[in-house]
Design an enzyme around this catalytic site. Structure first.
Site, PDB file in Angstrom:
ATOM      1  N   ARG A   1      23.629  12.609 -14.537  1.00 16.57           N
ATOM      2  CA  ARG A   1      23.680  11.802 -13.305  1.00 16.57           C
ATOM      3  C   ARG A   1      22.549  12.119 -12.333  1.00 16.57           C
ATOM      4  O   ARG A   1      22.667  11.899 -11.121  1.00 16.57           O
ATOM      5  CB  ARG A   1      25.027  11.946 -12.586  1.00 16.57           C
TER       6      ARG A   1
ATOM      7  N   LYS B   1       9.686   4.377  -8.474  1.00 16.27           N
ATOM      8  CA  LYS B   1      10.082   3.327  -9.434  1.00 16.27           C
ATOM      9  C   LYS B   1      10.009   3.924 -10.832  1.00 16.27           C
ATOM     10  O   LYS B   1       8.946   4.404 -11.244  1.00 16.27           O
ATOM     11  CB  LYS B   1       9.154   2.121  -9.344  1.00 16.27           C
TER      12      LYS B   1
ATOM     13  N   GLU C   1      -6.573  -0.617  -8.762  1.00 21.35           N
ATOM     14  CA  GLU C   1      -5.467  -0.347  -7.826  1.00 21.35           C
ATOM     15  C   GLU C   1      -5.986   0.320  -6.547  1.00 21.35           C
ATOM     16  O   GLU C   1      -5.435   0.110  -5.469  1.00 21.35           O
ATOM     17  CB  GLU C   1      -4.405   0.553  -8.486  1.00 21.35           C
TER      18      GLU C   1
ATOM     19  N   LYS D   1       0.224   4.190   0.046  1.00 28.89           N
ATOM     20  CA  LYS D   1       1.453   3.901  -0.695  1.00 28.89           C
ATOM     21  C   LYS D   1       2.629   4.637  -0.052  1.00 28.89           C
ATOM     22  O   LYS D   1       3.721   4.085   0.090  1.00 28.89           O
ATOM     23  CB  LYS D   1       1.314   4.281  -2.168  1.00 28.89           C
TER      24      LYS D   1
ATOM     25  N   GLU E   1      11.922  -2.047  -1.776  1.00 21.33           N
ATOM     26  CA  GLU E   1      11.242  -3.342  -1.820  1.00 21.33           C
ATOM     27  C   GLU E   1      12.092  -4.502  -1.301  1.00 21.33           C
ATOM     28  O   GLU E   1      12.273  -5.514  -1.960  1.00 21.33           O
ATOM     29  CB  GLU E   1      10.720  -3.632  -3.236  1.00 21.33           C
TER      30      GLU E   1
ATOM     31  N   ARG F   1       7.154  -3.415   0.887  1.00 21.07           N
ATOM     32  CA  ARG F   1       6.679  -2.798  -0.356  1.00 21.07           C
ATOM     33  C   ARG F   1       6.024  -3.833  -1.277  1.00 21.07           C
ATOM     34  O   ARG F   1       5.176  -3.495  -2.092  1.00 21.07           O
ATOM     35  CB  ARG F   1       7.823  -2.066  -1.070  1.00 21.07           C
TER      36      ARG F   1
ATOM     37  N   ASN G   1       1.994  -5.428  -4.316  1.00 20.60           N
ATOM     38  CA  ASN G   1       1.808  -6.362  -5.428  1.00 20.60           C
ATOM     39  C   ASN G   1       0.655  -7.331  -5.200  1.00 20.60           C
ATOM     40  O   ASN G   1       0.554  -8.339  -5.901  1.00 20.60           O
ATOM     41  CB  ASN G   1       3.100  -7.149  -5.681  1.00 20.60           C
TER      42      ASN G   1
ATOM     43  N   HIS H   1      -0.933  -9.087  -8.099  1.00 18.14           N
ATOM     44  CA  HIS H   1      -0.070  -8.904  -9.270  1.00 18.14           C
ATOM     45  C   HIS H   1       0.559 -10.195  -9.794  1.00 18.14           C
ATOM     46  O   HIS H   1       0.924 -10.262 -10.957  1.00 18.14           O
ATOM     47  CB  HIS H   1       1.044  -7.890  -8.962  1.00 18.14           C
TER      48      HIS H   1
ATOM     49  N   HIS I   1       0.191 -10.622 -13.621  1.00 20.08           N
ATOM     50  CA  HIS I   1       1.294 -10.694 -14.582  1.00 20.08           C
ATOM     51  C   HIS I   1       1.151 -11.912 -15.491  1.00 20.08           C
ATOM     52  O   HIS I   1       1.430 -11.846 -16.688  1.00 20.08           O
ATOM     53  CB  HIS I   1       2.642 -10.697 -13.860  1.00 20.08           C
TER      54      HIS I   1
ATOM     55  N   HIS J   1      -3.926  -3.341 -17.304  1.00 26.84           N
ATOM     56  CA  HIS J   1      -3.195  -3.723 -16.091  1.00 26.84           C
ATOM     57  C   HIS J   1      -4.104  -3.726 -14.852  1.00 26.84           C
ATOM     58  O   HIS J   1      -4.148  -4.701 -14.095  1.00 26.84           O
ATOM     59  CB  HIS J   1      -2.001  -2.788 -15.883  1.00 26.84           C
TER      60      HIS J   1
HETATM   61  N1  GLY Z   1       3.627  -0.417  -8.132  1.00 26.66           N
HETATM   62  C1  GLY Z   1       4.268  -1.083  -7.080  1.00 26.66           C
HETATM   63  C2  GLY Z   1       5.308  -0.273  -6.408  1.00 26.66           C
HETATM   64  O1  GLY Z   1       5.420   0.908  -6.663  1.00 26.66           O
HETATM   65  O2  GLY Z   1       6.046  -0.795  -5.616  1.00 26.66           O
END
Ligand code: GLY
Length: 370
Positions: free
Chosen positions: A122, A144, A186, A228, A238, A242, A246, A249, A253, A267
């Site tokens: 957990r 993430k 990035e 970031k 997000e 956040r 993107n 992106h 994508h 990417h």
């Molecule tokens: N890579 C985008 C984020 O971490 O929100």
């Protein structure tokens, strides 16, 4: 030359340490987190060959033992079978609730191991040691974690923040130029989305960053991570800001899907092209000046990066199928194309209010500009 950025998330706050030779100092830096002097390390076979001995020595120097699992390198590893193998290995290693798991590698390893740590018993703590530029400036920070599903990328996962990130800028010297420049996509994104001075600094210093000047690399990684960290602290899961991360992106994508997630487009390369297209779209919608997209493209070109759709080898589908791929992006809400647009360099914002015809015409023109 070492820098520390704190990701401010209350009880779950943590530091990102940035600088050269952090692998050698890993034991001293990780020890304060440990209840017993032992960690389980998960990496991939390529990274293991390059950096696992250095990590072991760094840990041993502070009396920390390690065991290691090396998974195959590549995106296919971010899948249920390797996730299952990782979790079962961690259990076989008798990782306990108070232990720490270490992810040594790029974005694939960081995402997979972070997710394994999120669900093991957990939730156990984990340390990210990102070894690619992309992982240092993006995926290792912000919590993430996850794996891919047959239905799409990153569809299975959890928010699980690391307890520490060690971004050793010396290891970037082992990257291929193409992978490095992909990660640089990035880095440029951060300047474009929120810091015009940083973009200007990159215009002047990008070649020093790519040629290996350590002080420049530390500065580029640190500013990216700071940006970031600020955004994640404001909006961890997000719900709003956040999404600024993107930028580029939505285009990226669609291009990744159109090229089959293959070696044709990495990417970060897609992000760079996507940023250029997002500025072109912003300019056509009258949001920013016409000079801005030209300036974005000029910097990408000067860095020797993929800049335009015509830089992607092989055939691409037409503008209409590309818009359709965008409409299938997981960030689409109620069928509306959600974009990050900009009022100028360093002034991005999130909007769902983008006419499809405008996106179509930007893509149609970009496909024809040979
Ligand atoms: N890579 C985008 C984020 O971490 O929100």
């Amino acid at each position: 030359m070492h820098q520390t950025v704190n990701v401010e998330l209350g009880e779950r706050s943590y530091n990102v340490e940035i600088g050269p030779d952090l692998l050698a100092q890993s034991g001293a830096r990780i020890s304060p987190l440990l209840q017993r002097p032992k960690v389980a390390v998960v990496t991939d076979e390529n990274v293991a060959a390059l950096h696992l001995d250095a990590l072991r020595e760094g840990l041993n120097a502070a009396g920390v033992e390690m065991s290691a699992l090396a998974l195959p390198a590549g995106e296919a590893t971010k899948s249920w079978p390797h996730f299952e193998r990782t979790v079962e290995w961690l259990l076989a290693e008798k990782v306990e609730r108070r232990d720490v798991v270490v992810a040594l590698g790029g974005g694939v390893i960081g995402d997979l191991v972070g997710f394994a740590a999120a669900v093991l018993r957990r939730g156990v703590r984990f340390v990210q040691i990102p070894t690619s530029l992309l992982a240092q400036v993006d995926s290792s920070v912000g919590g993430k974690t996850g794996i891919n599903a047959p239905q799409g990328k990153n569809l299975i996962g959890a928010f699980h923040q690391p307890s520490l990130v060690l971004a050793d800028t010396s290891v970037l010297g082992t990257m291929t130029e193409r992978d490095f420049l992909s990660g640089y996509g990035e880095v440029v994104k951060y300047g474009l989305l929120g810091d015009a001075d940083f973009f200007e600094w990159l215009e002047a210093n990008g070649s020093a960053v790519s040629s290996g000047d350590m002080a420049s690399r530390v500065r580029a990684v640190t500013r990216s991570v700071q940006m970031k960290a600020d955004i994640v602290a404001r909006d961890e899961t997000e719900q709003g800001d956040r999404a600024l991360l993107n930028l580029g992106h939505t285009f990226c994508h669609a291009l990744e899907a159109a090229t089959g997630y293959s070696d044709r487009l990495l990417h970060g390369e897609g992000v760079a092209i996507g940023c250029a297209l997002a500025f072109e779209l912003s300019s056509r919608l009258g949001l920013c000046s016409q000079e801005d997209p030209s300036r974005v493209r000029a910097h990408l070109r000067a860095m020797g990066m993929k800049t335009d759709l015509t830089d992607i080898p092989g055939e691409l589908p037409g503008a209409a199928p590309l818009v359709e791929l965008m409409a299938q992006d997981k960030k689409v809400v109620d069928g509306q194309l959600r974009f990050i647009l900009a009022r100028g360099i360093g002034q991005a914002f999130v909007t769902a209010d983008v006419p499809r015809e405008a996106v179509f015409s930007v893509l149609e023109d970009a496909l024809q500009t040979a």
